[in-house]
Design a protein around this motif. Structure first.
Motif, PDB file in Angstrom:
ATOM      1  N   GLY A   1       0.783  -1.226   0.000  1.00  7.75           N
ATOM      2  CA  GLY A   1       0.000   0.000   0.000  1.00  7.75           C
ATOM      3  C   GLY A   1       0.814   1.273   0.000  1.00  7.75           C
ATOM      4  N   ALA A   2       2.119   1.168  -0.242  1.00  2.00           N
ATOM      5  CA  ALA A   2       2.968   2.355  -0.301  1.00  2.00           C
ATOM      6  C   ALA A   2       2.784   3.065  -1.644  1.00  2.00           C
ATOM      7  N   ALA A   3       3.404   4.207  -1.775  1.00  3.22           N
ATOM      8  CA  ALA A   3       3.237   5.036  -2.971  1.00  3.22           C
ATOM      9  C   ALA A   3       3.640   4.327  -4.265  1.00  3.22           C
ATOM     10  N   ASP A   4       4.527   3.343  -4.191  1.00  4.42           N
ATOM     11  CA  ASP A   4       4.968   2.647  -5.401  1.00  4.42           C
ATOM     12  C   ASP A   4       4.365   1.243  -5.556  1.00  4.42           C
ATOM     13  N   ASP A   5       3.448   0.862  -4.674  1.00  4.62           N
ATOM     14  CA  ASP A   5       2.785  -0.436  -4.777  1.00  4.62           C
ATOM     15  C   ASP A   5       1.545  -0.340  -5.651  1.00  4.62           C
ATOM     16  N   ARG A   6       1.094  -1.483  -6.154  1.00  2.74           N
ATOM     17  CA  ARG A   6      -0.144  -1.524  -6.926  1.00  2.74           C
ATOM     18  C   ARG A   6      -1.333  -1.948  -6.061  1.00  2.74           C
ATOM     19  N   GLU A   7      -1.061  -2.736  -5.013  1.00  6.00           N
ATOM     20  CA  GLU A   7      -2.108  -3.225  -4.123  1.00  6.00           C
ATOM     21  C   GLU A   7      -1.718  -2.958  -2.679  1.00  6.00           C
ATOM     22  N   GLY A   8      -2.717  -2.912  -1.830  1.00  6.43           N
ATOM     23  CA  GLY A   8      -2.447  -2.717  -0.413  1.00  6.43           C
ATOM     24  C   GLY A   8      -3.596  -3.248   0.423  1.00  6.43           C
ATOM     25  N   LEU A   9      -3.305  -3.522   1.666  1.00  5.97           N
ATOM     26  CA  LEU A   9      -4.311  -3.988   2.606  1.00  5.97           C
ATOM     27  C   LEU A   9      -4.159  -3.163   3.878  1.00  5.97           C
ATOM     28  N   VAL A  10      -5.282  -2.698   4.401  1.00  5.81           N
ATOM     29  CA  VAL A  10      -5.283  -1.964   5.670  1.00  5.81           C
ATOM     30  C   VAL A  10      -6.326  -2.621   6.568  1.00  5.81           C
ATOM     31  N   GLU A  11      -5.864  -3.144   7.695  1.00  2.09           N
ATOM     32  CA  GLU A  11      -6.781  -3.701   8.686  1.00  2.09           C
ATOM     33  C   GLU A  11      -7.009  -2.635   9.747  1.00  2.09           C
ATOM     34  N   PHE A  12      -8.266  -2.419  10.088  1.00  7.71           N
ATOM     35  CA  PHE A  12      -8.585  -1.363  11.037  1.00  7.71           C
ATOM     36  C   PHE A  12      -9.744  -1.771  11.936  1.00  7.71           C
ATOM     37  N   LYS A  13      -9.890  -1.012  13.008  1.00  7.90           N
ATOM     38  CA  LYS A  13     -11.053  -1.099  13.883  1.00  7.90           C
ATOM     39  C   LYS A  13     -11.629   0.307  13.979  1.00  7.90           C
ATOM     40  N   ALA A  14     -12.913   0.421  13.660  1.00 11.84           N
ATOM     41  CA  ALA A  14     -13.608   1.702  13.767  1.00 11.84           C
ATOM     42  C   ALA A  14     -14.661   1.548  14.860  1.00 11.84           C
ATOM     43  N   TYR A  15     -14.484   2.265  15.949  1.00 13.08           N
ATOM     44  CA  TYR A  15     -15.410   2.186  17.078  1.00 13.08           C
ATOM     45  C   TYR A  15     -16.556   3.159  16.857  1.00 13.08           C
ATOM     46  N   PHE A  16     -17.751   2.711  17.199  1.00 10.79           N
ATOM     47  CA  PHE A  16     -18.926   3.554  17.023  1.00 10.79           C
ATOM     48  C   PHE A  16     -19.945   3.278  18.113  1.00 10.79           C
ATOM     49  N   ARG A  17     -20.880   4.194  18.216  1.00 12.61           N
ATOM     50  CA  ARG A  17     -21.916   4.098  19.230  1.00 12.61           C
ATOM     51  C   ARG A  17     -23.275   4.100  18.543  1.00 12.61           C
ATOM     52  N   THR A  18     -24.120   3.180  18.970  1.00 15.61           N
ATOM     53  CA  THR A  18     -25.528   3.173  18.575  1.00 15.61           C
ATOM     54  C   THR A  18     -26.326   3.147  19.865  1.00 15.61           C
ATOM     55  N   GLY A  19     -27.011   4.244  20.144  1.00 19.95           N
ATOM     56  CA  GLY A  19     -27.689   4.357  21.428  1.00 19.95           C
ATOM     57  C   GLY A  19     -26.664   4.350  22.539  1.00 19.95           C
TER      58      GLY A  19
END
Length: 145
Positions: free
Chosen positions: A73-91
């Protein structure tokens, strides 16, 4: 990213700048979800997997993004993978979207391709427990507000 919005994501969302890496695109897309910026989300979605429309009317309250890992996923790559956690609130429920997103770079621009995800509910911590979003603060002074 700890950078102010005007220096980080604002130029990307305004179309003045393209994301240099897959991780930067991921962070800017999270910001677009928080702000409800559907045009940016669609513009940065690869045309092979892009939906015809995107409805963000029933979005949760997004609390925090944590990048778990990146592969390529760097500037000179063609593909990249980013694993993330997005925390959210419902009620009064704190939850987490955990996804491994794939990105493609075409003609010097990164695009979100797809992701494998699962959403799960986090147990609500005690008021004096560390916040599960990873801020390092107590829950009552962070997401527990």
């Amino acid at each position: 990213s700890e950078h102010p919005y005007r220096l980080c994501c604002a130029p990307l969302l305004a179309g003045e700048l393209a994301a240099a890496t897959a991780e930067i695109l991921m962070r800017s897309r999270y910001t677009a979800f928080v702000r409800g910026d559907v045009p940016y989300l669609l513009r940065t979605w690869h045309d092979r997997t892009r939906p015809a429309a995107l409805d963000l009317t029933d979005q949760p309250v997004w609390e925090r993004l944590v990048i778990v890992r990146t592969e390529a996923g760097a500037a000179d790559d063609r593909e990249g993978l980013v694993e993330f956690k997005a925390y959210f609130r419902t009620g009064d429920q704190l939850a987490c979207l955990h996804e491994a997103s794939r990105f493609l770079r075409e003609q010097e621009q990164w695009f979100y391709l797809d992701g494998q995800h699962r959403t799960h509910t986090e147990p609500t911590p005690g008021r004096n427990a560390p916040c599960p979003c990873g801020s390092g603060r107590k829950f009552k002074r962070c997401c527990g507000r």
